[in-house]
Each structure stands twice: as C-alpha cells, then as structure tokens.
Design a protein around this motif. Sequence first.
Motif, mmCIF file in Angstrom:
data_model
loop_
_atom_site.group_PDB
_atom_site.id
_atom_site.type_symbol
_atom_site.label_atom_id
_atom_site.label_comp_id
_atom_site.label_asym_id
_atom_site.label_seq_id
_atom_site.Cartn_x
_atom_site.Cartn_y
_atom_site.Cartn_z
ATOM 1 N N ILE A 191 0.821 -1.174 -0.201
ATOM 2 C CA ILE A 191 0.010 0.107 0.133
ATOM 3 C C ILE A 191 0.818 1.349 0.115
ATOM 4 C CG2 ILE A 191 -1.668 1.333 1.359
ATOM 5 C CD1 ILE A 191 -2.963 -1.556 2.173
ATOM 6 N N MET A 192 1.860 1.297 0.844
ATOM 7 C CA MET A 192 2.865 2.451 0.913
ATOM 8 C C MET A 192 3.572 2.438 -0.528
ATOM 9 S SD MET A 192 1.819 3.943 3.646
ATOM 10 C CE MET A 192 2.882 5.024 4.271
ATOM 11 N N MET A 193 3.920 1.534 -1.032
ATOM 12 C CA MET A 193 4.703 1.571 -2.377
ATOM 13 C C MET A 193 3.896 2.027 -3.477
ATOM 14 S SD MET A 193 7.967 0.544 -2.064
ATOM 15 C CE MET A 193 8.233 -0.392 -3.690
ATOM 16 N N ALA A 194 2.565 1.706 -3.292
ATOM 17 C CA ALA A 194 1.812 2.075 -4.552
ATOM 18 C C ALA A 194 1.903 3.368 -5.192
ATOM 19 C CB ALA A 194 0.169 1.782 -4.354
ATOM 20 N N ARG A 195 1.982 4.490 -4.575
ATOM 21 C CA ARG A 195 2.408 5.816 -5.042
ATOM 22 C C ARG A 195 3.528 6.129 -5.523
ATOM 23 N NH1 ARG A 195 -1.707 9.743 -3.863
ATOM 24 N NH2 ARG A 195 -3.113 8.971 -2.394
ATOM 25 N N LYS A 196 4.764 5.107 -5.214
ATOM 26 C CA LYS A 196 5.821 5.132 -5.803
ATOM 27 C C LYS A 196 6.187 4.516 -6.938
ATOM 28 C CE LYS A 196 7.977 6.011 -1.059
ATOM 29 N NZ LYS A 196 7.458 5.165 0.043
ATOM 30 N N LYS A 197 5.109 3.690 -7.409
ATOM 31 C CA LYS A 197 5.185 3.024 -8.691
ATOM 32 C C LYS A 197 4.778 3.837 -9.658
ATOM 33 C CE LYS A 197 4.965 -1.641 -6.725
ATOM 34 N NZ LYS A 197 4.039 -2.613 -6.437
ATOM 35 N N PRO A 198 5.138 3.605 -10.917
ATOM 36 C CA PRO A 198 5.144 4.437 -12.093
ATOM 37 C C PRO A 198 3.254 4.093 -12.561
ATOM 38 C CG PRO A 198 6.704 3.362 -12.811
ATOM 39 C CD PRO A 198 6.594 2.628 -11.328
ATOM 40 N N LEU A 199 2.678 5.306 -12.604
ATOM 41 C CA LEU A 199 1.304 5.383 -13.222
ATOM 42 C C LEU A 199 1.384 6.186 -14.650
ATOM 43 C CD1 LEU A 199 -2.275 5.702 -11.443
ATOM 44 C CD2 LEU A 199 -1.810 6.011 -13.796
ATOM 45 N N ASN A 200 1.456 5.623 -15.654
ATOM 46 C CA ASN A 200 1.611 6.543 -16.789
ATOM 47 C C ASN A 200 0.351 6.722 -17.426
ATOM 48 O OD1 ASN A 200 4.549 6.402 -16.607
ATOM 49 N ND2 ASN A 200 4.310 4.273 -17.240
ATOM 50 N N ILE A 201 0.060 8.106 -17.637
ATOM 51 C CA ILE A 201 -0.991 8.415 -18.471
ATOM 52 C C ILE A 201 -0.938 8.670 -19.906
ATOM 53 C CG2 ILE A 201 -3.019 10.133 -18.238
ATOM 54 C CD1 ILE A 201 -2.018 10.331 -15.164
ATOM 55 N N VAL A 202 -1.583 8.030 -20.622
ATOM 56 C CA VAL A 202 -1.385 7.891 -22.020
ATOM 57 C C VAL A 202 -2.828 8.529 -22.766
ATOM 58 C CG1 VAL A 202 0.114 6.351 -22.211
ATOM 59 C CG2 VAL A 202 -2.161 5.674 -22.762
ATOM 60 N N GLU A 203 -2.706 9.366 -23.721
ATOM 61 C CA GLU A 203 -3.871 10.017 -24.753
ATOM 62 C C GLU A 203 -4.371 8.676 -25.254
ATOM 63 O OE1 GLU A 203 -4.386 13.296 -25.344
ATOM 64 O OE2 GLU A 203 -3.566 13.596 -23.510
ATOM 65 N N ALA A 204 -5.714 8.925 -25.196
ATOM 66 C CA ALA A 204 -6.601 7.951 -26.170
ATOM 67 C C ALA A 204 -6.316 8.147 -27.670
ATOM 68 C CB ALA A 204 -8.021 8.103 -25.686
ATOM 69 N N VAL A 205 -6.388 6.943 -28.342
ATOM 70 C CA VAL A 205 -6.218 7.122 -29.884
ATOM 71 C C VAL A 205 -7.728 7.261 -30.347
ATOM 72 C CG1 VAL A 205 -4.134 5.826 -30.149
ATOM 73 C CG2 VAL A 205 -6.382 4.456 -30.105
ATOM 74 N N ASP A 206 -7.743 7.724 -31.602
ATOM 75 C CA ASP A 206 -9.122 8.011 -32.191
ATOM 76 C C ASP A 206 -9.808 6.525 -32.649
ATOM 77 O OD1 ASP A 206 -9.294 10.560 -32.293
ATOM 78 O OD2 ASP A 206 -8.279 10.745 -34.391
ATOM 79 N N ALA A 207 -10.785 6.283 -32.035
ATOM 80 C CA ALA A 207 -11.610 4.915 -32.306
ATOM 81 C C ALA A 207 -13.059 5.115 -32.056
ATOM 82 C CB ALA A 207 -11.088 4.022 -31.213
ATOM 83 N N GLU A 208 -13.551 4.310 -32.773
ATOM 84 C CA GLU A 208 -15.206 4.627 -32.844
ATOM 85 C C GLU A 208 -15.795 3.928 -31.474
ATOM 86 O OE1 GLU A 208 -17.728 4.158 -36.626
ATOM 87 O OE2 GLU A 208 -15.583 2.885 -36.916
ATOM 88 N N THR A 209 -17.024 4.548 -31.241
ATOM 89 C CA THR A 209 -17.860 3.893 -30.178
ATOM 90 C C THR A 209 -18.868 3.205 -31.133
ATOM 91 O OG1 THR A 209 -17.371 5.386 -28.593
ATOM 92 C CG2 THR A 209 -19.437 4.052 -28.397
ATOM 93 N N LEU A 210 -19.093 2.067 -31.134
ATOM 94 C CA LEU A 210 -19.925 1.434 -32.059
ATOM 95 C C LEU A 210 -21.537 1.075 -31.514
ATOM 96 C CD1 LEU A 210 -17.687 -1.426 -33.694
ATOM 97 C CD2 LEU A 210 -18.061 0.814 -34.279
#
Lengths: 247, 380
Positions: A191-210
């Motif tokens: 639990i204490m390590m969780a904030r130290k691990k990388p959480l990378n945020i990536v942009e969404a790609v274009d995709a349809e919602t069907l």
Amino acid sequence: MKILVCISNVPDTTTKIRFKDDNTAFDTTGVQWIINPWDELALTRAIELKEASGGAIEKITVVSVGPKTAEPTIRKSLAIGADDAIRIDAEPTDAYFVAAQLAVVAKDYDIVLNGIEASDYNGSAVGGMLSEFLECPSISAVSNLEIENGEVKVSREIDGGTEVLSTQLPFVAIVQKGIAKEPRIPSMRGIMMARKKPLNIVEAVDAETLTEFENFELPSAKAACKMVDAENVKELVDLLHNEAKVI
Amino acid sequence: MNFEFSEEQLMIQQAAKDYAERELIQDVLERDAKAEYPTRHVKNLAELGFMGMLVDHKYDGGGMDTVSYVLAMEEISKIDSSLGVIISVNNSLVCYGIEKYGTEEQKEKFLKPLARGEKIGAFLLSEPEAGSDATSQKTIAEDKGDHYIINGIKNWITSANTASTYVVAAQTYPEKGHHGINVFIVDRNSQGISLGPHEDKMGMRSSDTHSVMFTDVKVPKENRIGDDGFGFTFAMKTLEAGRIGIASQAVGIAAGALDRAIKYSKERKAFGKILAKHQAIAFKISDMAVKVENARNLCLKAAWLKDQGKPYGMASAMAKQYAADIAMEVTTEAVQIFGGYGYVKEYHVERLMREAKLTQIYEGTSEIQKIVISRALLRD
C-alpha cells in the motif's frame, strides 16, 4: 516475459444500482469503486506466476481505460503487486472503443489477461476484440494458466471436463473464476509503495464507439411472499395452481 | 476540518475487512469455544504488516499513521477482537514504547523482529495487587551494577505464552514510590521465568493470558528503557497510546454487533412484519448507531491528534471510556434484539457482549479513564 493485466473500474458489488437522466445513464453518486473481481483474480494469478518464475517474468503492468477518478482502483492494483500501470485517459464508452485503446498498449506484452466479464455491464467482449486488433490467439474461459520453461499451458472448463491447451505468444487469456483461489490482500508495504510505482497516463487514440446505451431497466421488484399455514396444504396447492400457475 | 480518508487509509481499512471477513470469520467461534490461540492468523496478519503497522519503515514497520490503525482495528475487531488485542498490544504498547523511548541498539535488536511480526511482544505491568493502581509495583528489580535481578509476579499478561519479548515494569527504589520504577526488555526464555496456567477468560478467549513469575531473572543493564526511574512515565505514556487501540477495538465490537442486529432485524419476522418495521427495534438500532458513530469519531480524533504530534492523553481516555461503555450497551441491545437466538453462541452477539466487557476493564478501567479525564479538566 511481460504480462499485461487489463483492469476495469467497477462499482462495488454491493452497490445499490440507480439510474439518472430518464434511465439512460448509471447514477454514480455515492458509489464505491473496486477492481472488477475477475480482473483482480487475473492480477493475482499474474503475481503468483511472476513470483514463481525466478525472474523469467520481468514485469506485470496493469492498464485501464478511464478518467482520473479510476486512479484509486489502479493504485490498488499497484498495492496488490503490479509493477507499473497505464491509464488511458478516456471514458470507456463501449467494448470496441476500449479494445482499440488497449491494443495500442498491449502489443508490447507477451501475455495479456482479461477478466471474462466486468461486473458492471457484463459485456464480455473486450478480450476477444483485443486479440483481433493484436492479430494473436485468444483463449476464453481460462480457469488455469501455467508457464513451464517458457511454454504456456492453459486449462478451460468444458462440458463434463477440462481441456488443456498450449498456445503461441503473444496471446490474450480471458480468465474466469478459478484462475486464482482468491484475490490477494495488499500488504502495508504494498500500500505504501503504490504511490511510488509509475502510473503513466497516455492519450486515447481515435476510435469509434459502435454501441450506445438507449436506456436501462431495473428488474421488477420481488413480489410479496405469501405465507401458507403448514396445516393448510390444500390452500397451498390451490395457490400454486390458480394464482402462480406453476402446477 | 476534513472527514475524508486518504486512499491509503481506505486501502488499509479494506485489507483488514477482507482478511477478517474471509479468514477470521471461519474459525472465530471454534477458537472462542476452545480458547485456542490464532497462530495461523497472527502469521498471516504479520505478513500483511499489521503486527508492526505503526512502526517506522526504518525499523521494518508499516509506517502507517494512527488513523489507519484505528480503521484496521475496528474492522478486525468487528469479527474477532482476540486478534484485535494481540495486534494492539504488539503495536501500541510494546513496539510504540521501544520505538519512542528505546536506544538505537534496543530498536535494532528487539523492535525490528517485533515490527516484522516474527516475534510477538507482551507488556507486563499489572500485578496481583497492582492493576489500576500501577504505582504500587511489588516486583523488584535489584540493581547489581552491570545487570538487574528481577523477582515478582505479573498478572493478566496478554500473549504471555506466545510472546518472546517482554517489556516488564519493576520497582528498583521502593522508597521513591513510583519514581523508583524501571522498565526492562526481557527475553522470555531467560532463566527463572515461569508461566501460570492459561486464564480461562469470559471473552477474547482466543488470546492467551497468563500470570508470569520471575525468580532471580538476570537482565543486562542495557535492556533498561530510558533513564533510571523512568518506568512509570514509560508505562503511562505507552498506555496513553495503547488506549487508542483498545478504544478502536471496542468500536469494532460494537459495530460488529450493530451490523449483525441490522441484518437480523431485516430478516426476522414477528407479529406479521420484520423486526425493523417495529419501532421498538428500529429505535434501538438508531440509538446503537449514534453511539457507535460517536465512539468512532472520538477514536479518530485521538488518533489524529497523535498523528499531528499534539497532546492526546485526554482524547484517548475519552475515546477508551466512551467506546468501552457503549460497546457493552450496544452488544447488550444486540443480544436483546436477537432474543433467544442472541443467547446462543451460533449468532455471535453473545460472544461480542462477553468481549465488550473486557474493554471496560483492561488498559485502564472506565473508572480510571474518568480519573484521567477529570484530572485533565480540573487541573489548576
């Protein structure tokens, strides 16, 4: 070898479900969010495999398509034991859209784990679509996953028995209950390590919602239970025959 | 003012709840009946980090704040307060005392294995004739130059049989009264230590409680905590912290009884409707819930003060007294709501009622808490 576990952020399974906007959208007020139970089992199995692999599995990544509000759930996966995490910054509108997003990330992994369904909308579609995007095999309803000398063996329950398969890598495993005994409880250290691990945020790609939600209906309220005196079998039979019309 | 818990605090609460609901519930009745020590659970909870959760990372602890500890204690004690007291004594009496007042050598040697949960600690203060009156210690620690020789009897010692590290209070200078008391870290396997029989308790039967006899037990001088004569202050300070753990344990017992009473009230029918539809029962539930919420808030306030480094002695006494007293009231009402079913073991509430009683007695009775509170208020 690298494992990717796809995580859905879902309402706690004890949540009282309500809808808003004329029954076209789920009302999230006061909802507690958790890791989709099947995904949590998948993650637990991934961690067990990594621990037993003697370093052959170098990394477990969790990925989730969702807004910032999904981050506590993602961090919980890091607390449980994933090495890093990716959040694809978009509303998970439908299975096709989500699978298209996951495919961008998943191409770098050898094994991709998906829960067989998500406990919110029970879509059961992302895993299959994802393997199509990746042009790799997918095996559904996997209840056991072993790795021996780099070879992957999976078992699935079939009518009256179990089927054991081997597969080439990369592949998508769509896992069901049984893949791990029970979800792992995170330790204090985790639990204490969780904030130290990388959480990378990536942009969404274009995709349809069907697909699109038209509206939701709650199941009809349970009918009142009628009590019949134990002495009065005739009345019971009469009610079953004439009122419930089951006999 | 902020009533929101952090993500980490919520995760710890959930972890404790998951373990309690998944594992502790399975054998809690059996262990209560047999007065059996929960060896497997202590090991599992140690692996998860609960046994030393308040100890700094530097000494192999969980490095958690006291608010997290309160949340975890409540969840564990809702299901099984025997585990609650085992965790509380190890964390807030033994580990806390050594971490706060011990030397670096003592921390290295004794605190680390305790924080990892590889070893369990016990706190030996009470005596056959010194419970609430902790000043009148009859156990003697004679100063022999490079070591002490301890003789005497300690009573009501939680984890006495399982613990390998004892923190023992004893009198070195009887003429100085409580200013003559010292505390020592004593290896349980030292020559001259023997245990009385396992106490056959009314509740929390899964924790092991014994009296401990000291006969010419040799303790090296470097095992004394703090300056010569620091023992009484040490005991009072650690009990001040310990009260938060026991108060949260009491909240857990009460909340556990409330949860069960709510569930039962929605299922059981009388006079043609469920109990919850009878105002006599609904109002009981309401009164119980207000008490539990009050007690919980007192615990969290005391924990918050401690985490902020502010004085918390009165707050922890208030939390302990109120939570223990309402735990007794709430569990008694829960048994009443269950009626005959409440009086049999299968439904848990009679066990919770037996457990609640102890929280009014140990680590300072409710009456002692009132002394602490009133002295703080009426001081000139």
